[in-house]
Design a protein around this motif. Structure first.
Motif, short mmCIF file in Angstrom:
data_model
loop_
_atom_site.label_atom_id
_atom_site.label_comp_id
_atom_site.label_asym_id
_atom_site.label_seq_id
_atom_site.Cartn_x
_atom_site.Cartn_y
_atom_site.Cartn_z
N MET A 1 51.28 40.63 29.30
CA MET A 1 51.40 39.23 29.72
C MET A 1 50.06 38.54 29.49
O MET A 1 49.01 39.14 29.69
N SER A 2 50.10 37.29 29.05
CA SER A 2 48.85 36.55 28.87
C SER A 2 48.27 36.23 30.25
O SER A 2 48.98 36.19 31.25
N GLN A 3 46.96 35.98 30.28
CA GLN A 3 46.32 35.64 31.54
C GLN A 3 46.89 34.34 32.09
O GLN A 3 47.10 34.22 33.31
N ALA A 4 47.13 33.38 31.22
CA ALA A 4 47.68 32.09 31.67
C ALA A 4 49.07 32.28 32.26
O ALA A 4 49.41 31.69 33.31
N GLU A 5 49.89 33.10 31.62
CA GLU A 5 51.24 33.36 32.13
C GLU A 5 51.18 34.10 33.46
O GLU A 5 51.92 33.78 34.39
N ALA A 6 50.28 35.08 33.57
CA ALA A 6 50.14 35.82 34.83
C ALA A 6 49.73 34.89 35.95
O ALA A 6 50.23 34.99 37.08
N ALA A 7 48.82 33.96 35.67
CA ALA A 7 48.38 33.00 36.68
C ALA A 7 49.56 32.17 37.17
O ALA A 7 49.72 31.94 38.37
N GLN A 8 50.40 31.77 36.24
CA GLN A 8 51.56 30.95 36.60
C GLN A 8 52.59 31.77 37.38
O GLN A 8 53.09 31.33 38.41
N VAL A 9 52.89 32.95 36.90
CA VAL A 9 53.91 33.80 37.53
C VAL A 9 53.50 34.18 38.95
O VAL A 9 54.33 34.16 39.87
N PHE A 10 52.23 34.53 39.14
CA PHE A 10 51.77 34.98 40.45
C PHE A 10 51.17 33.86 41.30
O PHE A 10 50.69 34.11 42.40
N ALA A 11 51.22 32.63 40.78
CA ALA A 11 50.75 31.44 41.50
C ALA A 11 49.30 31.57 41.97
O ALA A 11 48.98 31.36 43.13
#
Length: 74
Positions: free
Chosen positions: A31-41
């Motif tokens: 997972m990209s860091q940006a996507e992880a940030a979004q997914v995990f809020a």
């Protein structure tokens, strides 16, 4: 993010560590860091810091309920 919690700083220390490990595991899993940030809020800067810290320690992320071989009692 954990249901009902808007700010990870309000989580218990154990839950904060679990969140960090899950985020790092997701990034290591592709997972990209940006996507992880979004997914995990969480903030993208937090994800970057956690991933960099994990690389610096060269520690594999542990997810709740999964013990590393080194931490198992013999």
């Amino acid at each position: 993010m954990i249901a009902g919690v808007r700010d990870a700083r309000r989580l218990s220390p154990e839950a904060q560590e679990d969140l960090r490990r899950r985020v790092v595991a997701a990034v290591h899993g592709g997972m990209s860091q940006a996507e992880a940030a979004q997914v995990f809020a969480v903030a993208p800067q937090s994800v970057s810091r956690w991933v960099q810290g994990n690389r610096a320690r060269r520690v594999l992320p542990r997810v709740a309920g999964v013990a590393s071989q080194a931490s198992r009692k013999r």
